[in-house]
Design an enzyme around this catalytic site. Sequence first.
Site, mmCIF file in Angstrom:
data_model
loop_
_atom_site.group_PDB
_atom_site.id
_atom_site.type_symbol
_atom_site.label_atom_id
_atom_site.label_comp_id
_atom_site.label_asym_id
_atom_site.label_seq_id
_atom_site.Cartn_x
_atom_site.Cartn_y
_atom_site.Cartn_z
ATOM 1 N N GLN B 19 0.828 -1.218 0.000
ATOM 2 C CA GLN B 19 0.000 0.000 0.000
ATOM 3 C C GLN B 19 0.859 1.263 0.000
ATOM 4 O O GLN B 19 0.339 2.366 -0.210
ATOM 5 C CB GLN B 19 -0.930 -0.004 1.221
ATOM 6 C CG GLN B 19 -0.218 0.144 2.566
ATOM 7 C CD GLN B 19 -1.133 -0.123 3.730
ATOM 8 O OE1 GLN B 19 -1.674 -1.225 3.885
ATOM 9 N NE2 GLN B 19 -1.313 0.893 4.565
ATOM 10 N N CYS B 25 -5.265 0.331 3.581
ATOM 11 C CA CYS B 25 -5.373 -1.101 3.885
ATOM 12 C C CYS B 25 -6.772 -1.623 3.597
ATOM 13 O O CYS B 25 -6.935 -2.754 3.126
ATOM 14 C CB CYS B 25 -5.028 -1.326 5.367
ATOM 15 S SG CYS B 25 -6.098 -0.388 6.485
ATOM 16 N N HIS B 161 -6.546 -1.506 11.425
ATOM 17 C CA HIS B 161 -5.875 -2.018 10.223
ATOM 18 C C HIS B 161 -6.701 -3.136 9.586
ATOM 19 O O HIS B 161 -7.113 -4.073 10.288
ATOM 20 C CB HIS B 161 -4.481 -2.564 10.602
ATOM 21 C CG HIS B 161 -3.621 -2.895 9.419
ATOM 22 N ND1 HIS B 161 -3.524 -2.083 8.315
ATOM 23 C CD2 HIS B 161 -2.845 -3.963 9.159
ATOM 24 C CE1 HIS B 161 -2.718 -2.631 7.430
ATOM 25 N NE2 HIS B 161 -2.280 -3.785 7.914
#
Lengths: 257, 214
Positions: B19, B25, B161
């Site tokens: 990323q 994410c 995340h």
Amino acid sequence: APAKLRDAGAQAWEPPSSALLGPARFALEMYNRGRAAGTRAVLAAVRGRVRRAGRGSLYSLEATLEEPPCNDPMVCQLPVSKKTLLCSFEILDELGKHMLLRRDCGPVDTKVTGAGIPKDAGIAHSDFTQSSVLIPSLSQPYPDDKNETLTSVLPLLSKDPLPQDFSVKMASVFKNFLITYNRTYATREEAQWRLSVFISNMMRAQKIQALDQGTARYGVTKFSDLTEEEFRTIYLNPFLREAPGKKMHLAKPVDDP
Amino acid sequence: APPEWDWRSKGAVTNVKNQGMCGSCWAFSVTGNVEGQWYLNRGTLLSLSEQELLDCDKMDKACMGGLPSNAYSAIKNLGGLETEDDYSYRGYMQVCNFSAEKAKVYINDSVELSQNEQKLAAWLAKKGPISVAINAFGMQFYRHGISHPLRPLCSPWLIDHAVLLVGYGNRSDVPFWAIKNSWGPDWGEEGYYYLHRGSGACGVNTMASSALVD
């Protein structure tokens, strides 16, 4: 304060304040790194102790910093009044070369405790937690450090003296990191700052390692020169816990015909 | 659920992606899930575009973050996803230049999955890789092995995340989830993170979801 030896067992002593100025100034420089003139914190008071460490001296400083007020919307979104911080720094001074090992700062409620370090806050040696840093085994290339157990080589929670040639070791670990991840920095000051972040991160990794209940290994990664705040801001996604997101219906169990 | 499962060895997972310096994410987690769904329901593994979601998913915030549930909805509304090659990743937001003609995959719906990890394992084994969101505590310095932080340190309430569950199993009796991350193959175990399974570690069971492809 006159230099005196606290007690024979501690081998740490309170030097005259002039001896603290060098490390204190270095710590302040690191703290103000990247700040424009007029926005930098100033040193209000400092006290500390020093003990032999390898070929140099390890300073443990308690410093009171004054953060300037900020009314410039270009610098801070909301006006910030003058603020007093109490910081503790650990600085290694080896042959005149300073290395920041640890930095912890928090606001001081000047109304309750008064400005600066409370007089009676004398830190008994037994409260003094010796923080030490990792040895290069952490930066071994991944496949063959399986058998290294961090705790066996890291005197984190013990009172052992710092390893000899500590700064040389840390420099070598950091150099390994730079080579492995092809890292370069624009200025020498930036490199110095990143080294101190790297060392601080090694301590954090060491604590995470000590507290993990699984088989994971923590240590040098490509993010090891980022502060926690930088890492969080760049790579993570706080939106995940802030917003509920679109409601989805629940999936049928897999064994549902 | 079978005692262990790994979609990587069954062709349902593309290579680990990166990323870059962007909080995207969520996009990688969702495209990874849709890649798996498309493979298992349509038979072709395609590497799908995260940049399309960064640019065109107006409910989410591109590099500032996003939610899988919004992303599924965006994919449906847009009409599908282009491939990585057709709409390649930049790592920052640009003007949306999605074209429906170029979309190679579509989704019909999306679902929220159970928070019971045994049911999640059963679902994964039968239906494919799962998009999840976890607390990333310790991942900055993770090198290898099965991570199992103390619960107070890795609270399920501080999810930050999004990643992809691609398998599960046991290593010397320690149950794990095999998790595809999006920080490149030079992080963790060749881009993968292994997290303790069965204890709700780091909230791994709190935001599990998947697209559905007819």
